[in-house]
Design a protein around this motif. Sequence first.
Motif, PDB file in Angstrom:
ATOM      1  N   ALA A   1      -2.868   0.850   2.964  1.00  0.00           N
ATOM      2  CA  ALA A   1      -2.467   2.229   2.663  1.00  0.00           C
ATOM      3  C   ALA A   1      -1.338   2.253   1.633  1.00  0.00           C
ATOM      4  CB  ALA A   1      -2.049   2.944   3.944  1.00  0.00           C
ATOM      5  N   ALA A   2      -0.349   1.384   1.821  1.00  0.00           N
ATOM      6  CA  ALA A   2       0.789   1.351   0.889  1.00  0.00           C
ATOM      7  C   ALA A   2       0.370   0.824  -0.481  1.00  0.00           C
ATOM      8  CB  ALA A   2       1.918   0.503   1.474  1.00  0.00           C
ATOM      9  N   LEU A   3      -0.518  -0.167  -0.501  1.00  0.00           N
ATOM     10  CA  LEU A   3      -1.005  -0.701  -1.768  1.00  0.00           C
ATOM     11  C   LEU A   3      -1.784   0.375  -2.530  1.00  0.00           C
ATOM     12  CD1 LEU A   3      -1.446  -3.085  -3.717  1.00  0.00           C
ATOM     13  CD2 LEU A   3      -3.443  -3.714  -2.332  1.00  0.00           C
ATOM     14  N   ALA A   4      -2.644   1.088  -1.827  1.00  0.00           N
ATOM     15  CA  ALA A   4      -3.409   2.164  -2.460  1.00  0.00           C
ATOM     16  C   ALA A   4      -2.472   3.220  -3.041  1.00  0.00           C
ATOM     17  CB  ALA A   4      -4.376   2.788  -1.459  1.00  0.00           C
ATOM     18  N   GLU A   5      -1.450   3.581  -2.274  1.00  0.00           N
ATOM     19  CA  GLU A   5      -0.491   4.582  -2.754  1.00  0.00           C
ATOM     20  C   GLU A   5       0.249   4.074  -3.995  1.00  0.00           C
ATOM     21  OE1 GLU A   5       3.502   6.941  -1.277  1.00  0.00           O
ATOM     22  OE2 GLU A   5       2.081   6.255   0.239  1.00  0.00           O
ATOM     23  N   ALA A   6       0.686   2.822  -3.955  1.00  0.00           N
ATOM     24  CA  ALA A   6       1.428   2.260  -5.082  1.00  0.00           C
ATOM     25  C   ALA A   6       0.579   2.197  -6.351  1.00  0.00           C
ATOM     26  CB  ALA A   6       1.936   0.858  -4.733  1.00  0.00           C
ATOM     27  N   LEU A   7      -0.727   1.980  -6.187  1.00  0.00           N
ATOM     28  CA  LEU A   7      -1.620   1.861  -7.339  1.00  0.00           C
ATOM     29  C   LEU A   7      -2.254   3.195  -7.736  1.00  0.00           C
ATOM     30  CD1 LEU A   7      -3.508  -1.407  -6.299  1.00  0.00           C
ATOM     31  CD2 LEU A   7      -1.656  -1.195  -7.991  1.00  0.00           C
ATOM     32  N   GLY A   8      -2.091   4.210  -6.886  1.00  0.00           N
ATOM     33  CA  GLY A   8      -2.750   5.489  -7.136  1.00  0.00           C
ATOM     34  C   GLY A   8      -4.241   5.429  -6.843  1.00  0.00           C
ATOM     35  N   TYR A   9      -4.632   4.545  -5.908  1.00  0.00           N
ATOM     36  CA  TYR A   9      -6.035   4.358  -5.531  1.00  0.00           C
ATOM     37  C   TYR A   9      -6.325   5.106  -4.234  1.00  0.00           C
ATOM     38  CZ  TYR A   9      -6.733   0.381  -8.756  1.00  0.00           C
ATOM     39  OH  TYR A   9      -6.859  -0.419  -9.863  1.00  0.00           O
ATOM     40  N   GLU A  10      -7.596   5.256  -3.955  1.00  0.00           N
ATOM     41  CA  GLU A  10      -8.037   5.794  -2.669  1.00  0.00           C
ATOM     42  C   GLU A  10      -7.978   4.675  -1.634  1.00  0.00           C
ATOM     43  OE1 GLU A  10     -12.065   7.790  -0.694  1.00  0.00           O
ATOM     44  OE2 GLU A  10     -12.111   7.059  -2.762  1.00  0.00           O
ATOM     45  N   HIS A  11      -7.613   5.011  -0.402  1.00  0.00           N
ATOM     46  CA  HIS A  11      -7.602   4.047   0.697  1.00  0.00           C
ATOM     47  C   HIS A  11      -8.702   4.419   1.680  1.00  0.00           C
ATOM     48  CE1 HIS A  11      -5.883   2.820   4.796  1.00  0.00           C
ATOM     49  NE2 HIS A  11      -6.428   1.754   4.265  1.00  0.00           N
TER      50      HIS A  11
END
Length: 192
Positions: free
Chosen positions: A18-28
Amino acid sequence: MLITVSGPAGSGKSTAAAALAEALGYEHVSGGDIFRALAADRGLTALELNRLAEEDDEIDRDLDRRQRALARERDDVVLESRLAGWMAGDHADLRLWLDAPPAVRAARIADREEKPIDVAREETRERAASEALRYREYYGIDIEDRSIYDLALNTARIDPDGMVDVLVTFVEAYAPGHDEGKVPIEGVRYEF
């Protein structure tokens, strides 16, 4: 880019994904959330649904079909589940494996689910054994095989922010088009 985050229960994969997706602006997309929702819809715990899945292979196959479809259809996604790296197949650009020793994972689960640690430890052990059996039976997957992953990380001594920093750094260092070292997934039976 499709990034998969896999690992056993309590490894930190949901938090990290979830945090990686948020940091990259990706969908989780979380396979665990889907599985827990299916269990709740049936009035079962995740462990009870796991046991039911031992007798009804459509439970796992439905979840796995959904993961494979997501991997084929979407871009800029962090797909997270125990089998995400396997189910995404060659569509995955990066496959990450997170893990921690069983005692650490059991403590995290006990805290998250507000249950005694000995109960969490036993449920986690039973669940992992159940899943490993089904993965091998359904698809010929040895969940202990880490050869398909681009990065395996022990999360026991890394706080969530540090874990995300490591993962973002790794993703940023990834060089698209350099697939010479990419391990093809062979011998897996995708029988849905």
